[in-house]
Design an enzyme around this catalytic site. Structure first.
Site, PDB file in Angstrom:
ATOM      1  N   HIS A  37       0.844  -1.209   0.000  1.00  0.00           N
ATOM      2  CA  HIS A  37       0.000   0.000   0.000  1.00  0.00           C
ATOM      3  C   HIS A  37       0.873   1.251   0.000  1.00  0.00           C
ATOM      4  CE1 HIS A  37      -2.709  -2.946   2.187  1.00  0.00           C
ATOM      5  NE2 HIS A  37      -3.471  -2.552   1.197  1.00  0.00           N
ATOM      6  N   ASP A 150      -3.353  -7.955  -7.080  1.00  0.00           N
ATOM      7  CA  ASP A 150      -4.724  -8.412  -7.336  1.00  0.00           C
ATOM      8  C   ASP A 150      -5.030  -8.186  -8.810  1.00  0.00           C
ATOM      9  OD1 ASP A 150      -5.322  -9.158  -4.629  1.00  0.00           O
ATOM     10  OD2 ASP A 150      -5.312  -7.033  -4.167  1.00  0.00           O
TER      11      ASP A 150
HETATM   12  O1  PAF Z   1      -7.894  -4.225  -3.007  1.00  0.00           O
HETATM   13  C1  PAF Z   1      -8.549  -3.874  -2.010  1.00  0.00           C
HETATM   14  O2  PAF Z   1      -8.006  -3.631  -0.927  1.00  0.00           O
HETATM   15  C2  PAF Z   1     -10.062  -3.771  -2.113  1.00  0.00           C
HETATM   16  O3  PAF Z   1     -10.584  -4.767  -2.924  1.00  0.00           O
HETATM   17  C3  PAF Z   1     -10.544  -2.378  -2.547  1.00  0.00           C
HETATM   18  C4  PAF Z   1     -10.075  -2.056  -3.967  1.00  0.00           C
HETATM   19  C5  PAF Z   1     -10.027  -1.331  -1.593  1.00  0.00           C
HETATM   20  C6  PAF Z   1     -12.069  -2.324  -2.547  1.00  0.00           C
HETATM   21  O4  PAF Z   1     -12.599  -2.537  -1.267  1.00  0.00           O
END
Ligand code: PAF
Length: 270
Positions: A37, A150
Site C-alpha cells: 500500500h 490483485d
Molecule cells: O484491493 C482492495 O483492498 C479492495 O478490494 C478495494 C479495492 C479497496 C475495494 O474494497
C-alpha cells in the site's frame, strides 16, 4: 494529513484542487496497510497534487463465511503509515455513514468476475466494483492506484472504467514482495509460521508455470504439480490469464491467497 469521516467533509476539502483542475490521486484500501500500500501512496504522491487514501473494510465483497469480522482494523497504525507514505487526506468512512441503508444497486462486470477467484467467491468482484464505483463518485480522482498483486481485480476495474466511461486513469503498480518472495498481502498476517512457509509454494508454482509456458509446456499443469506437493495448500486454480501466470489456493484452513507473475519479463518502469 487530514483525516475525515464524512463525504461532505471530504468534498469540501477537495474543492480547491478540483476547481484548479489539479491531479487528485486516490488509493482505496481496506486498511491492514503494508509496504505494498505504501508504494501505491508514494507513487500517487509523486504524480498528483493531492493524495487521498481511503480505509474501508467493504462488507459487500465478503461472503458470510469469510473474514469480514476478523479483518485487521488497527486504525491508529494505518493512519501513521498512510501519513508517512505521503497521504494528504485520509478518508475513513463508517459503514453506517457510507451505507445508511442496504444498497439496492450493484455494479458487476460480467464474465471477468465469474472466472478464477470469482468462481470460488461468487459476488466478491461485484462487491469490489460496487464500492470502487461509489468511492470514485465520492472522491472523483483523476488517477487511482491499484496493485498488480490483485491482477484479476485490476483487470475488472479497468474494464469497468472503460465500459462506464468513468473519468479516471487506473494506474497499475508492481507487486511488492517480502524478502522470501511472497507477495505482501494483509491476509499474510493470519498465517502461522508453517503456513507462511507453505504459502511460498504459490510463488514457486507461479514461476514453474511461467517456465513451462516459455518452454512450450502446459503452464497450468506445471504449477498445479508444485501446489499438490504442499500438504498445507489446497489448490483453487492455476491458469494463464491475460498475460499473467495466476495461482490461488487456501493455505491452512482459512487463508485464501493469490499469486501472479507476468509470463514475459517486463521492462522496468522509467
Ligand atoms: O484491493 C482492495 O483492498 C479492495 O478490494 C478495494 C479495492 C479497496 C475495494 O474494497
Amino acid at each position: 494529513m487530514k483525516t475525515v469521516e464524512t463525504v461532505e467533509e471530504l468534498r469540501t476539502l477537495l474543492r480547491p484542487w478540483r476547481q484548479e483542475d489539479r491531479h487528485i490521486g486516490f488509493v482505496p484500501t481496506m486498511g491492514g496497510l503494508h509496504a505494498g500500500h505504501e508504494s501505491l501512496i508514494r507513487r500517487a504522491n509523486s504524480e498528483c497534487a493531492v493524495t487521498v487514501t481511503s480505509i474501508f473494510v467493504n462488507p459487500l465483497q465478503f461472503s458470510p463465511s469469510e473474514d469480514y469480522d476478523r479483518y485487521p482494523r488497527d486504525h491508529a497504525r494505518d493512519a501513521l503509515l498512510a501519513e508517512a507514505a505521503g497521504t494528504d487526506i485520509l478518508f475513513m468512512p463508517t459503514p453506517e455513514g457510507l451505507f445508511p441503508a442496504s444498497p439496492l444497486t450493484t455494479v458487476s462486470v460480467a464474465k471477468l468476475s465469474e472466472e478464477l477467484e470469482g468462481a470460488s467467491r461468487p459476488g466478491h468482484f461485484a462487491g469490489v466494483a460496487t464500492i470502487v464505483t461509489k468511492l470514485f463518485n465520492i472522491v472523483q480522482p483523476t488517477k487511482a492506484y491499484f496493485g498488480e498483486k490483485d491482477w484479476q481485480q485490476l483487470e475488472i476495474l479497468r474494464q469497468m472504467v472503460e465500459d462506464l466511461s468513468i473519468p479516471v486513469e487506473i494506474v497499475p503498480c508492481a507487486v511488492v514482495r517480502a524478502e522470501d518472495g511472497l507477495a505482501l498481502s494483509t491476509r499474510n498476517s493470519y498465517l502461522s509460521p508453517d503456513e507462511r512457509r507453505a504459502a511460498l509454494a504459490l510463488v514457486r508454482a507461479a514461476r514453474a508455470g511461467r517456465e513451462a509456458a516459455a518452454a512450450g509446456g502446459d503452464a497450468a499443469v506445471a504449477a498445479a504439480r508444485i501446489l499438490e506437493d504442499e500438504d498445507l495448500v489446497t489448490i483453487d486454480y492455476t491458469a494463464i490469464w491475460r498475460d499473467r501466470m495466476m495461482v490461488a489456493g487456501w493455505v491452512g484452513r482459512t487463508s485464501y491467497l493469490t499469486e501472479n507473475i507476468a509470463i514475459r519479463e517486463e521492462a522496468p518502469r522509467p
